[in-house]
Design an enzyme around this catalytic site. Structure first.
Site, PDB file in Angstrom:
ATOM      1  CG  ASP A 154       4.082  -1.529 -16.030  1.00 27.49           C
ATOM      2  OD1 ASP A 154       4.493  -1.987 -14.952  1.00 27.49           O
ATOM      3  OD2 ASP A 154       2.888  -1.605 -16.389  1.00 27.49           O
ATOM      4  NE  ARG A 164       6.693  -9.663 -14.225  1.00 27.51           N
ATOM      5  CZ  ARG A 164       5.754 -10.109 -13.383  1.00 27.51           C
ATOM      6  NH1 ARG A 164       5.819 -11.319 -12.901  1.00 27.51           N
ATOM      7  NH2 ARG A 164       4.771  -9.332 -13.014  1.00 27.51           N
ATOM      8  CG  ASP A 187       5.230   2.216  -9.940  1.00 25.12           C
ATOM      9  OD1 ASP A 187       6.213   1.456 -10.012  1.00 25.12           O
ATOM     10  OD2 ASP A 187       4.500   2.460 -10.913  1.00 25.12           O
ATOM     11  CG  HIS A 188       6.266  -2.096  -9.908  1.00 19.15           C
ATOM     12  ND1 HIS A 188       5.679  -1.012 -10.524  1.00 19.15           N
ATOM     13  CD2 HIS A 188       5.874  -3.186 -10.625  1.00 19.15           C
ATOM     14  CE1 HIS A 188       4.974  -1.428 -11.573  1.00 19.15           C
ATOM     15  NE2 HIS A 188       5.069  -2.742 -11.638  1.00 19.15           N
ATOM     16  NE  ARG A 233      -1.447  -8.509 -16.658  1.00 20.87           N
ATOM     17  CZ  ARG A 233      -0.454  -7.786 -17.151  1.00 20.87           C
ATOM     18  NH1 ARG A 233       0.659  -7.644 -16.470  1.00 20.87           N
ATOM     19  NH2 ARG A 233      -0.582  -7.208 -18.326  1.00 20.87           N
ATOM     20  CB  SER A 261       4.241  -8.363 -16.372  1.00 23.57           C
ATOM     21  OG  SER A 261       5.286  -7.446 -16.179  1.00 23.57           O
TER      22      SER A 261
END
Length: 789
Positions: A200, A679, A135-136, A482, A677
């Site tokens: 995520d 990440r 999806d990213h 965000r 995030s």
């Protein structure tokens, strides 16, 4: 707490994914149909086995009896997943819990590094059901179909890697175009009482179905996929009591926008936010998911709602009536106990709540929609709205699209279209197909909208924006979660505001922040004034959901012939080399790479947008290290002094210089360092380029854990005022590592250029397991050590 080494027996078992008669004997082609395999089947089977697995029937009553007090819903689910409930120490905000999550979910940007780490572990199969969601990596440019085709072409190497790695190691693979990970989870995998982790930060979306769903870094996911109990600091519990009921223009999004304004971006750190009270029943299941999703913006571990008839309705509509029936049977375990204690309690009367819009530049700057125009005029924010964007993982449900279409339909009836550009992002292929069938998509197109691909798109910076130049001051309004500086379009002068989809639609039609749909009038094509009525739309489609195109690949039973290739010359993928072990000495004469001024999110530390293409290549993506952080020495981004040459240059270049010359370095940061995030690249990059410690006033939860996993030292000033004692030209020595122990502060000697020095104390939150990670060089190194013992 037992040492990490006791977990070696878990690793040696090398458990394969749970197999039931259902999953073992059903077709593997992923096609839809009552006689064939469906993506949620293994979870349906696991839920039906809950009584045997003891979560509902034995563990919750056991924990309640052992603690001798009523339990919150959060505690029931979390403690019900303890690895050793009889012996686990449990103290909110203090002890570390060893948990057994039910599931792992990974989006394609983070899945690359997670799967590379799993491959490096040497294990043959994942130990719990896991999925990858593409999806990213789909950039919004021209529209859904064209953007999807382009993404498949550009990212073919990465998609092939993820698909083959999934097939090799037993991980389900949702192809590009299937939708956003959190919407897919809600539609297929989440259920009341589940403990799910996802790579995520908006994984808490699943709390809308009564689950504890927590965002983590890829290394945490690897632990769970490897069969190791997952560690989480026992969360505090913040209660949000809802009374009254939603009506008119007020939406579920306004609940979390209000809460964000109350708690701020760090007010939920270390806590689960648990919604309860009579007002809950006025919120749809997908509305509850919206609220939980954006709980990530207040730093919360996760958010959750108690099981109710709205969840039952959603489960029935998404083909999971059997789960709803079982949840009804065990409902007492899926709601908080009467008299349970919350560490903090917030009360919100939904009947009095007004529509909100938060921003710009931070998601906790809350304004009522009725007031934002006046505030914008005072602050000099652009009133003209250039783009309105609806959808994303936060607000892309059928109900969201229906309410937006209801607003758009009124404008069309008076001959109006959007004054602003307008984009629509469906949350999943199922949502896209259903809103096409039911006419919502066409209404949104007619009012001037462009329907984008079923993907994250502009929400995460995947937006090829053409209407402005970088540096041009402008305003956008979104239904996203965000809105940090440069988040959506890499333009630091874009003033981004977050609100509900229906408010975005109304504002895009009006074209200005000074429009309040509750009170203000629009002028129709005929010159007559009219006022938009509050939108009303079905919570769920009256007919069944249209599943759309098949987008799922189930892992084969026999993967022995499956190959996973990573070219040594690839610019997108890179196999991992282990990080160096701690040498047993104090960290002496650390050079300060950068002393960060103010907010430093994971977007600042490891930017997204165009950098997403390097998420599987650690060395290449490290070229974005801290390029968005503001250097306190000169007030600039991506400009730091090289202590050897005395020249200013980019942060990554300076870090590489230090690494090449054997100079170990440290970052000094401000409050809530690493918010945003999940990440883990924001932790991998400093480790890869020679960083040894990050010293700040405070950390965001996920980032602090990610740093520990990669063998870095996340440390906080015992006295936050000591931040002011350190200057970018100083050198730091961290003492006490030979006696590194939980709860024992470390000393930091600050060596000034004039020869003077002073000593300060640094706190940490390491437990014994995490200290073992540091000594081994990383959590992955420690895992591999245990396998060879």
């Amino acid at each position: 707490m037992a040492p990490y080494s006791l977990l070696v027996t878990r690793l040696q078992v090398k458990a394969s994914p749970p197999q039931s008669a259902l999953t073992a004997q059903t077709p593997l082609d992923g096609k839809r149909g009552s006689e064939q395999w469906r993506p949620g089947e293994e979870w349906r089977q696991l839920f039906l086995l809950f009584e045997d697995r003891t979560l509902l029937s034995r563990r919750v009553p056991f924990c309640s009896s052992r603690l001798n007090r009523p339990l919150t819903l959060s505690e029931k689910i979390v403690y019900g997943h303890l690895d050793d409930p009889a012996n686990q120490e449990v103290e909110r905000g203090e002890t570390y819990l060893r948990l057994r999550p039910d599931r792992v979910a990974m989006q394609d940007a983070t899945a690359q590094m997670a799967m590379l780490q799993f491959i490096s572990s040497g294990l043959p199969k994942v130990a719990v059901p896991s999925t990858i969601h593409c999806d990213h990596l789909i950039e919004a440019q021209l529209g859904g179909e064209k953007d999807l085709r382009r993404a498949k072409d550009i990212n073919q190497e990465v998609y092939n890697f993820l698909a083959t790695a999934g097939a090799k190691y037993g991980v389900g693979f949702w192809r590009p175009g299937s939708g956003i990970i959190h919407q897919i989870i809600l539609e297929n995998y989440a259920y009341p009482g589940v403990l799910l982790i996802g790579t995520d930060s908006h994984t808490p979306n699943g709390g809308g179905l009564g689950g504890i769903c927590i965002g983590v870094g890829g290394a945490d996911a690897v632990d769970v996929m490897a069969g190791i109990p997952w560690e989480l600091k026992c969360p505090k519990v913040i209660g949000v009591k809802l009374t009254g009921s939603l009506s008119g223009w007020t939406s579920p999004k306004d609940v979390i926008l209000k809460v964000a304004g109350i708690l701020t971006v760090k007010g939920g750190t270390g806590a689960i936010v648990e919604y309860h009270g009579p007002g809950v029943d006025s919120i749809s299941c997908t509305g509850m998911a919206t609220i939980c999703n954006m709980g990530a913006e207040i730093g919360a571990t996760t958010s959750v709602f108690p099981y109710n008839h709205r969840m039952k309705k959603y489960l029935d509509k998404t083909g999971r009536a059997d789960i709803a029936h079982l949840a009804d049977e065990f409902k007492d375990h899926l709601v908080p106990d009467p008299g349970c204690h919350y560490d903090q309690l917030i009360e919100i009367n939904l009947s009095e709540l007004k529509p909100h819009i938060n921003g710009p530049f931070t998601p906790d700057l809350a304004h009522p929609v009725a007031e934002v125009g006046t505030v914008a005029e005072k602050e000099g924010w652009p009133l003209d709205i250039r783009v309105g964007l609806i959808g994303s993982c936060t607000n892309s449900s059928y109900e969201d699209m229906g309410r937006s279409a209801a607003v758009a339909k009124q404008a069309l009836a008076h001959g109006l279209k959007c004054k602003s550009q307008f984009t629509i992002t469906p949350g999943s292929e199922q949502i896209r197909a259903t809103i096409e069938r039911d006419g919502y998509a066409q209404i949104l197109r007619d009012v001037g909208g462009i329907v984008l691909a079923n993907a994250c798109g502009p929400c995460i910076g995947q937006w090829d924006r053409k209407d402005i130049k970088k540096g041009e001051k402008n305003t956008i309004v979104t239904s996203y979660n965000r809105n940090f500086t440069g988040r959506n379009d890499a333009n630091p002068e874009t003033h981004a505001f977050v609100t509900s989809p229906e408010i975005v639609t109304a504002l895009a039609i009006a074209g200005t922040l000074k429009f309040n749909p509750e009170t203000d009038f629009l002028t129709g094509k005929d010159g007559k004034k009219f006022k938009l009525e509050a939108p009303d739309a079905d919570e769920l489609p009256r007919a069944e959901f249209d599943p759309g195109q098949d987008t799922y690949q189930h892992p084969p039973k026999d993967s022995s012939g499956q190959r996973v290739d990573v070219s040594p010359t690839s610019q997108r993928l890179q196999l991992l080399e282990p990080f160096d072990k701690w040498d047993g000495k104090d960290l002496e004469d650390l050079q300060i790479l950068i002393k960060v001024k103010g907010k430093c999110t994971t977007d600042h530390i490891s930017a997204a947008g165009p950098w997403l293409k390097f998420r599987g290549h650690l060395d290449n993506i490290s070229n974005n290290l801290l390029i968005g952080a503001i250097n306190i020495e000169n007030g600039k981004a991506n400009s730091v002094r090289n202590a050897v040459t005395q020249e200013f240059g980019p942060v990554p270049d300076t870090a590489r210089y230090y690494k090449k010359h054997g100079i170990r370095w440290v970052v000094v940061g401000d409050e809530n360092y690493g918010e945003g995030s999940s990440r883990e690249h924001a932790a991998l990059e400093p480790r890869h380029l020679g960083g040894r410690a990050i010293i700040t006033k405070s950390f965001a939860r996920i980032h602090e854990t990610n740093l520990k996993k990669q063998g870095l030292l996340p440390l906080t000033f015992a006295d936050p005022a000591d931040y002011n004692k350190i200057h970018p030209v100083d050198k730091l020595t961290i003492q006490g590592l030979k006696d590194f122990a939980p709860g024992k502060p470390l000393k930091c000697v600050i060596k000034h250029p004039n020869g003077t020095q002073e000593t300060i104390l640094l706190n940490h939150t390491f437990n014994e397991t995490q200290i073992e990670w540091f000594r081994a060089g990383s959590a992955l190194n420690r895992m591999k050590e245990l396998q060879h013992q």
